[in-house]
Write an enzyme that holds these catalytic residues in place. Structure first.
Site, PDB file in Angstrom:
ATOM      1  N   HIS A  57       0.818  -1.207   0.000  1.00  0.00           N
ATOM      2  CA  HIS A  57       0.000   0.000   0.000  1.00  0.00           C
ATOM      3  C   HIS A  57       0.854   1.260   0.000  1.00  0.00           C
ATOM      4  CE1 HIS A  57      -3.950   1.832   0.543  1.00  0.00           C
ATOM      5  NE2 HIS A  57      -3.431   2.646   1.428  1.00  0.00           N
ATOM      6  N   TYR A  70       4.341   0.492  -3.175  1.00  0.00           N
ATOM      7  CA  TYR A  70       4.040   0.209  -4.584  1.00  0.00           C
ATOM      8  C   TYR A  70       5.073  -0.751  -5.192  1.00  0.00           C
ATOM      9  CZ  TYR A  70       0.718   4.071  -4.266  1.00  0.00           C
ATOM     10  OH  TYR A  70      -0.325   4.875  -3.893  1.00  0.00           O
ATOM     11  N   HIS A 129     -10.160   2.851  -0.300  1.00  0.00           N
ATOM     12  CA  HIS A 129     -10.293   2.433   1.101  1.00  0.00           C
ATOM     13  C   HIS A 129     -11.109   1.152   1.120  1.00  0.00           C
ATOM     14  CE1 HIS A 129      -9.699   4.282   5.300  1.00  0.00           C
ATOM     15  NE2 HIS A 129      -8.548   4.265   4.660  1.00  0.00           N
ATOM     16  N   GLU A 171      -3.001   5.003  12.701  1.00  0.00           N
ATOM     17  CA  GLU A 171      -3.563   5.754  11.578  1.00  0.00           C
ATOM     18  C   GLU A 171      -4.766   6.575  12.037  1.00  0.00           C
ATOM     19  OE1 GLU A 171      -4.149   3.245   8.158  1.00  0.00           O
ATOM     20  OE2 GLU A 171      -2.071   2.560   8.180  1.00  0.00           O
ATOM     21  N   GLY A 174      -2.643   9.249  -8.338  1.00  0.00           N
ATOM     22  CA  GLY A 174      -3.316   7.965  -8.359  1.00  0.00           C
ATOM     23  C   GLY A 174      -2.995   7.100  -7.165  1.00  0.00           C
TER      24      GLY A 174
END
Length: 720
Positions: free
Chosen positions: A47, A50, A93, A310, A525
């Site tokens: 995540h 990449y 998400h 988070e 993106g």
């Protein structure tokens, strides 16, 4: 507090493969601390790093005269003239929304809004692209209602209009929904804020809400498949507070205007870890953090928890030291935390201290630049076979099969739960093509859309990738906007499977070909992989978000057909039914190839429509459902019937690309045909609007009855 012993099971629980852990040992020359293991896990997961997609993302076209900032920052930035810029991005998400639909979707909206305003842009529009399992699946009802409620509650409370998006249903999403959130903001083109830290000894400042234990390990969870332990992952879902985020935005805007900011970064995936590492790495600096200074809402939090939390509504900033008092006063006024938690350092170090004890001491550059990068094996998707013959169906029955499906029925049940008018600049609301927002105080508008047809991508990733971009281009063109740029949200299954990686590679190649040909570069993106449950992957779903500029809103195409208007199709009709909406909805048929996308025709036909917009009363692109569905949707929106000359199923429901359905007066239709002939653009009269019926050849039905089905089918499907 004693830290856990590093074991193979603990390493695996952190999403690290044995060879990746061996690489960590090689880099640091010792066994990591528990906090360091968490930091590597966060920075090296799919995540954040990449690692499976970087190789291919670099091949995408990302530049153009209109591009101020392409991929690599929190969001992309595009020039819209007059010293103004649009900042925009789309992100997923997915996993959190399947585990906890309301909070998963809500925090997805919150995260994408922060990506926009952390660059100095005030959000002006939001969209969402949602993919769910079949309504008959036992979880779908709960997930749909929770996701829509979460999107609506966060966006409505924050105060940003939701102007568009998509909702689809397919069995492949039964175990893994997709929630792709888009946001766009307006900024002065010369006042964009970036994330690269600069200067040694500069204060690193924590801004916003307090840190809790919610979302610890969220990024790692988002980089793994689901299995029967899914409920154990619920604590990794964040909890959002849109009212705090609204205050955070206003405080950040005031802070930026004060001249206090050197750099600023949203605390999103992997929280404090990722934001600090990215700021330091981009600036070529090290970062030292003192975690006892981090505002906490829970007691006895460990360094590991603080680094990987988070918790939402948080920012990290590098501050001009002489501006500390001014900056602090702004955040105190907005009742938000402001805490100096560290400083930039000259050494290439990520030094984490907690109550004087070293919890992590790593080379900062190794956390980002030395993250694994894989050239995954891939196999090209086999060429699709011929489409199996469809049983006989009458045109009206074909239409009914579409408008009674939640895939093609009105989505009013969804968007009526969203505030589409807040801020007072919405010109075109959801429900009929691209949304349009007025640039406040001007007669200039920006159009927004998101598009993909996953069936096409599965059958033919290259053509499906092209088609997603082309459809977005057409949706913007159909309201009179000049398409400017795109963002991509690439949702796929497990990239370690060569056939899945092949889908990804094919789609990337198709997207790249289309954005180059249509001059709509990718400027931002997100990649979401491992969208699988028990080994079953989703349909490949590379969502394309796009924006377009309407320099003068007098040029907006926003009307509806009226009695006597002529229906014309711009573009060539061949009757392609492979992978069509009719085949799937009426017969469960998903055979055949995706339609070919002629990018030269897309550009030529789109330019022709925009150049002749004054001759059009209304326009829409032709996509899923072909001419039949588009004509019905235009008719029901206007409350006037439509007659199409043909009763051939392929002509009515074929999904050939590069086509538009337009309505015009008789005189304007004549002029349009003359202009098309001069431009070498195919155009054909296909019928007219008027009366109170829908007639395809000799097959007819009352418009009111069909419209009633269209308007109620979605709610009926979701209510079970």
């Amino acid at each position: 507090m004693n830290e856990p012993q590093i074991t193979p099971d603990l390493i695996s629980a952190h999403g690290l493969k044995p060879d990746e852990y061996a690489r960590i040992l090689e880099i640091i020359g010792r066994e990591p601390t528990f906090t360091e293991l968490g930091i590597f896990s966060a920075m090296w997961n799919e995540h954040c790093s990449y690692k499976s997609s970087k190789k291919w993302l670099r091949t995408l076209h990302t530049t153009g005269d209109q591009v101020i900032c392409g991929p690599g920052e929190n969001a992309g930035v595009v020039d819209i003239g007059d010293g103004q810029a649009i900042v925009f991005k789309m992100e997923s998400h997915n996993h959190p929304s399947y585990i906890e639909p309301h909070q998963g979707a809500a925090t997805g909206v919150g995260g994408i809004l922060r990506d926009v305003f952390t660059m100095g842009a005030r959000p002006i529009a939001a969209m969402d692209s949602l993919s769910f399992g079949m309504p008959s699946h036992p979880k779908t009802n709960h997930i749909v209602k929770g996701v829509v409620e979460g999107v609506g509650s966060y966006g409505n409370c924050f105060g940003v209009p939701n102007v568009g998006g998509e909702v689809r249903f397919h069995p492949s999403y039964n175990g893994n929904c997709l929630v792709n959130a888009f946001a766009a903001g307006l900024a002065d083109a010369d006042k964009i804020f970036y994330s690269a830290a600069s200067g040694v000894g500069m204060p690193v400042v924590y801004l916003g809400a307090k840190t809790g234990r919610d979302g610890v390990g969220g990024a790692t969870m988002a980089s793994a498949e689901f299995d029967d332990t899914i409920e154990d992952k619920r604590p990794t879902v964040q909890v959002g507070d849109p009212f705090t985020e609204k205050c955070l935005m206003e405080a950040c805007m005031e802070l930026m205007a004060s001249g206090s900011v050197i750099s600023i970064q949203d605390m999103g995936a992997a929280g404090l870890t990722c934001s600090a590492v990215e700021m330091g790495d981009k600036g070529g600096l090290g970062i030292k953090l003192n975690l006892e200074n981090v505002p906490q809402r829970e007691t006895n939090m460990t360094a590991y928890e603080m680094m990987l939390s988070e918790s939402q509504e948080r920012m990290l900033m590098v501050l001009k030291p002489e501006m500390e008092a001014i900056a602090r006063a702004i955040f105190v006024k907005w009742d938000l935390d402001f805490a100096i938690v560290g400083e930039t350092i000259a050494e290439d170090r990520f030094l984490i201290l907690h109550n004087g004890e070293v919890k992590a001491d790593l080379k900062l550059s190794e956390l980002s630049s030395s993250a694994p990068e894989y050239d995954r094996p891939w196999v090209e998707t086999p060429k699709a076979g011929a489409m199996t013959d469809l049983p006989h169906i009458s045109p009206i029955e074909g239409l009914k099969s579409l408008i009674s499906s939640p895939n093609y029925a009105s989505k009013a049940w969804v968007y009526e739960q969203y505030d589409t008018q807040v801020m007072g600049d919405t010109i075109r609301r959801p429900g009929m093509g691209a949304g349009v927002i007025r640039i406040h105080g001007t007669n200039k508008g920006v159009a927004f859309t998101s598009d993909v047809t996953p069936r096409y991508v599965k059958a033919n990733p290259f053509e499906g990738g092209k088609q997603a971009v082309a459809e977005a281009y057409r949706n913007l063109t159909a309201v009179g906007a000049l398409p400017l740029a795109t963002t991509d949200n690439l949702n796929f299954g497990n990239p370690e499977k060569p056939e899945i990686m092949g889908q990804f590679v094919g789609a990337i190649k198709g997207i790249d070909a289309a954005v180059r040909a249509l001059n709509v570069p990718i400027v931002s993106g997100n990649v979401s992989l491992y969208n699988e449950t028990d080994g079953a992957g989703i349909l490949p779903t590379p969502t394309i978000g796009a924006i377009g500029l309407i320099s003068n809103l007098d040029d907006l195409i926003s009307g509806v057909p009226a009695e006597g208007h002529i229906a014309l199709v711009i573009g060539e009709t061949k009757g392609h039914l492979g992978q069509s909406a009719l085949a799937f909805e009426a017969f469960g048929n998903e055979t055949g190839d995706a339609p070919h996308v002629d990018l030269d025709a897309e550009l030529k036909n789109g330019t022709f429509l925009r150049d002749n917009r004054k001759l059009l009363s209304s326009a829409t692109d032709l996509a899923d459902g072909g001419l039949a569905l588009a004509a019905f949707e235009m008719a029901q929106e206007a409350g006037v019937g439509v007659t199409l000359q043909s009763d051939e199923i392929a002509a009515l429901f074929g999904e050939d690309q590069a086509r538009y359905l337009v309505a015009a007066t008789e005189a304007n239709a004549d002029a349009l045909e003359t202009a098309a002939q001069a431009a070498g653009v195919p155009i054909a009269r296909v019928g007219h609007f008027g009366g109170d019926s829908v007639m395809f050849g000799g097959d007819t039905a009352a418009l009111d009855a069909l419209a009633a089905t269209y308007r109620t089918a979605f709610a009926a499907a979701i209510s079970g």
